[in-house]
Design a protein around this motif. Structure first.
Motif, mmCIF file in Angstrom:
data_model
loop_
_atom_site.group_PDB
_atom_site.id
_atom_site.type_symbol
_atom_site.label_atom_id
_atom_site.label_comp_id
_atom_site.label_asym_id
_atom_site.label_seq_id
_atom_site.Cartn_x
_atom_site.Cartn_y
_atom_site.Cartn_z
ATOM 1 N N ALA A 137 63.069 47.011 14.667
ATOM 2 C CA ALA A 137 63.789 46.193 15.651
ATOM 3 C C ALA A 137 62.836 45.252 16.369
ATOM 4 C CB ALA A 137 64.507 47.097 16.659
ATOM 5 N N ARG A 138 61.668 45.737 16.737
ATOM 6 C CA ARG A 138 60.687 44.903 17.437
ATOM 7 C C ARG A 138 60.191 43.761 16.543
ATOM 8 N NH1 ARG A 138 57.868 45.682 22.256
ATOM 9 N NH2 ARG A 138 55.931 44.501 22.324
ATOM 10 N N ALA A 139 59.956 44.064 15.278
ATOM 11 C CA ALA A 139 59.520 43.027 14.334
ATOM 12 C C ALA A 139 60.590 41.948 14.188
ATOM 13 C CB ALA A 139 59.196 43.648 12.978
ATOM 14 N N MET A 140 61.845 42.377 14.035
ATOM 15 C CA MET A 140 62.924 41.411 13.855
ATOM 16 C C MET A 140 63.199 40.638 15.144
ATOM 17 S SD MET A 140 63.246 41.562 10.707
ATOM 18 C CE MET A 140 64.514 40.320 10.548
ATOM 19 N N GLN A 141 63.036 41.282 16.292
ATOM 20 C CA GLN A 141 63.164 40.571 17.578
ATOM 21 C C GLN A 141 62.102 39.486 17.684
ATOM 22 O OE1 GLN A 141 62.918 43.732 20.562
ATOM 23 N NE2 GLN A 141 64.619 42.724 21.590
ATOM 24 N N THR A 142 60.892 39.835 17.311
ATOM 25 C CA THR A 142 59.796 38.864 17.371
ATOM 26 C C THR A 142 60.090 37.695 16.446
ATOM 27 O OG1 THR A 142 58.228 40.634 17.897
ATOM 28 C CG2 THR A 142 57.304 38.550 17.127
ATOM 29 N N GLU A 143 60.532 37.987 15.239
ATOM 30 C CA GLU A 143 60.898 36.927 14.297
ATOM 31 C C GLU A 143 62.000 36.038 14.875
ATOM 32 O OE1 GLU A 143 60.168 35.902 10.843
ATOM 33 O OE2 GLU A 143 58.328 36.785 11.617
ATOM 34 N N GLN A 144 63.025 36.656 15.457
ATOM 35 C CA GLN A 144 64.144 35.889 16.011
ATOM 36 C C GLN A 144 63.693 35.003 17.161
ATOM 37 O OE1 GLN A 144 67.054 35.434 14.698
ATOM 38 N NE2 GLN A 144 67.622 34.039 16.331
ATOM 39 N N LYS A 145 62.842 35.523 18.017
ATOM 40 C CA LYS A 145 62.343 34.712 19.137
ATOM 41 C C LYS A 145 61.531 33.522 18.620
ATOM 42 C CE LYS A 145 62.331 38.305 22.624
ATOM 43 N NZ LYS A 145 62.579 37.842 23.982
ATOM 44 N N LEU A 146 60.704 33.756 17.624
ATOM 45 C CA LEU A 146 59.926 32.651 17.044
ATOM 46 C C LEU A 146 60.855 31.633 16.394
ATOM 47 C CD1 LEU A 146 57.008 34.745 15.530
ATOM 48 C CD2 LEU A 146 56.835 33.112 17.432
ATOM 49 N N ASP A 147 61.851 32.119 15.661
ATOM 50 C CA ASP A 147 62.822 31.215 15.040
ATOM 51 C C ASP A 147 63.545 30.372 16.092
ATOM 52 O OD1 ASP A 147 62.184 32.265 12.554
ATOM 53 O OD2 ASP A 147 64.006 33.485 12.392
ATOM 54 N N ALA A 148 63.946 31.012 17.186
ATOM 55 C CA ALA A 148 64.677 30.297 18.244
ATOM 56 C C ALA A 148 63.805 29.232 18.902
ATOM 57 C CB ALA A 148 65.191 31.285 19.287
ATOM 58 N N MET A 149 62.550 29.554 19.159
ATOM 59 C CA MET A 149 61.647 28.563 19.769
ATOM 60 C C MET A 149 61.433 27.386 18.831
ATOM 61 S SD MET A 149 58.820 30.773 21.892
ATOM 62 C CE MET A 149 58.348 31.817 20.543
ATOM 63 N N GLN A 150 61.271 27.693 17.553
ATOM 64 C CA GLN A 150 61.073 26.626 16.578
ATOM 65 C C GLN A 150 62.323 25.772 16.435
ATOM 66 O OE1 GLN A 150 59.822 28.933 13.208
ATOM 67 N NE2 GLN A 150 57.668 28.724 13.749
ATOM 68 N N ALA A 151 63.469 26.417 16.410
ATOM 69 C CA ALA A 151 64.722 25.676 16.274
ATOM 70 C C ALA A 151 64.933 24.737 17.453
ATOM 71 C CB ALA A 151 65.893 26.649 16.147
ATOM 72 N N PHE A 152 64.656 25.207 18.637
ATOM 73 C CA PHE A 152 64.820 24.370 19.822
ATOM 74 C C PHE A 152 63.879 23.169 19.772
ATOM 75 C CE2 PHE A 152 63.600 23.153 24.140
ATOM 76 C CZ PHE A 152 64.833 22.740 24.608
ATOM 77 N N THR A 153 62.641 23.406 19.376
ATOM 78 C CA THR A 153 61.673 22.320 19.289
ATOM 79 C C THR A 153 62.129 21.272 18.281
ATOM 80 O OG1 THR A 153 59.890 23.845 19.856
ATOM 81 C CG2 THR A 153 59.252 21.753 18.843
ATOM 82 N N LEU A 154 62.598 21.721 17.133
ATOM 83 C CA LEU A 154 63.059 20.789 16.115
ATOM 84 C C LEU A 154 64.344 20.085 16.548
ATOM 85 C CD1 LEU A 154 62.344 19.677 13.386
ATOM 86 C CD2 LEU A 154 63.674 21.511 12.348
ATOM 87 N N ALA A 155 65.220 20.819 17.211
ATOM 88 C CA ALA A 155 66.473 20.227 17.675
ATOM 89 C C ALA A 155 66.227 19.059 18.624
ATOM 90 C CB ALA A 155 67.334 21.292 18.352
ATOM 91 N N ARG A 156 65.221 19.199 19.439
ATOM 92 C CA ARG A 156 64.897 18.111 20.370
ATOM 93 C C ARG A 156 64.379 16.881 19.644
ATOM 94 N NH1 ARG A 156 61.265 20.104 25.142
ATOM 95 N NH2 ARG A 156 60.884 17.894 24.954
ATOM 96 N N ALA A 157 63.826 17.057 18.471
ATOM 97 C CA ALA A 157 63.221 15.942 17.752
ATOM 98 C C ALA A 157 64.190 15.216 16.823
ATOM 99 C CB ALA A 157 62.020 16.442 16.936
ATOM 100 N N ILE A 158 65.282 15.864 16.454
ATOM 101 C CA ILE A 158 66.207 15.274 15.479
ATOM 102 C C ILE A 158 67.463 14.813 16.200
ATOM 103 C CG2 ILE A 158 67.584 15.689 13.422
ATOM 104 C CD1 ILE A 158 65.547 17.827 12.630
#
Length: 166
Positions: A137-158
């Motif tokens: 669960a901790r590994a997948m939470q970490t992955e999800q948080k990283l995915d969310a941060m990356q998605a937000f960063t990309l969303a702001r650029a496109i």
């Protein structure tokens, strides 16, 4: 067309359609593919370091987990390559996007997201074979948080697809 800087190139586009700013896309230069390649490598190294820092593993657990995790990230990387191609196609079609192109972009985006979710489901089961449920669960939470941060960063650029007739 637009240029995606190193940190953005390997990022996910999960939130890009929902949170993107409406703005014209700047011109793309010839170094996009090179930047995408560099960013994918840097992002993967940073991601592994972040997961390692947030996942307290014993030596035995680490020896079992990391090969499976790297296999997972290799499969995710295939979707990142698809995403980079999709973004490049979006950039090329942006100014003159037809309904058919918009439909294809949306379909491809949803397919990438579907495959990402399938990978998470597949590898959660594999991680569960080598780690206790709390660490999975901790590994997948970490992955999800990283995915969310990356998605937000990309969303702001496109930027959003321009409205019809503009």
């Amino acid at each position: 067309m637009f240029r995606i800087s190193g940190a953005l190139a390997a990022l996910t586009v999960a939130a890009s359609f929902a949170f993107a700013q409406e703005a014209p896309i700047p011109a793309q230069d010839d170094g996009l593919q090179h930047d995408v390649q560099i960013a994918q490598n840097v992002t993967e190294a940073d991601r592994r370091a972040t997961v390692a820092a947030n996942l307290p593993l014993t030596d035995r657990q680490g020896k079992a987990f990391w090969p499976v995790y790297l296999e997972y990230r290799d499969e995710v990387r295939e979707q990142n390559v698809r995403l980079a191609k999709l973004i490049d196609g979006y950039a090329h079609a942006y100014a003159t996007m037809s309904d058919d192109e918009a439909q294809e972009i949306t379909h491809t985006y949803l397919d990438i997201e579907r495959k990402r979710l399938q990978l998470k489901e597949k590898y959660t089961k594999k991680f569960a074979k080598v780690l206790p449920a709390i660490l999975v669960a901790r590994a997948m939470q970490t992955e999800q948080k990283l995915d969310a941060m990356q998605a937000f960063t990309l969303a702001r650029a496109i930027p959003l697809v321009p409205p019809a007739g503009e």
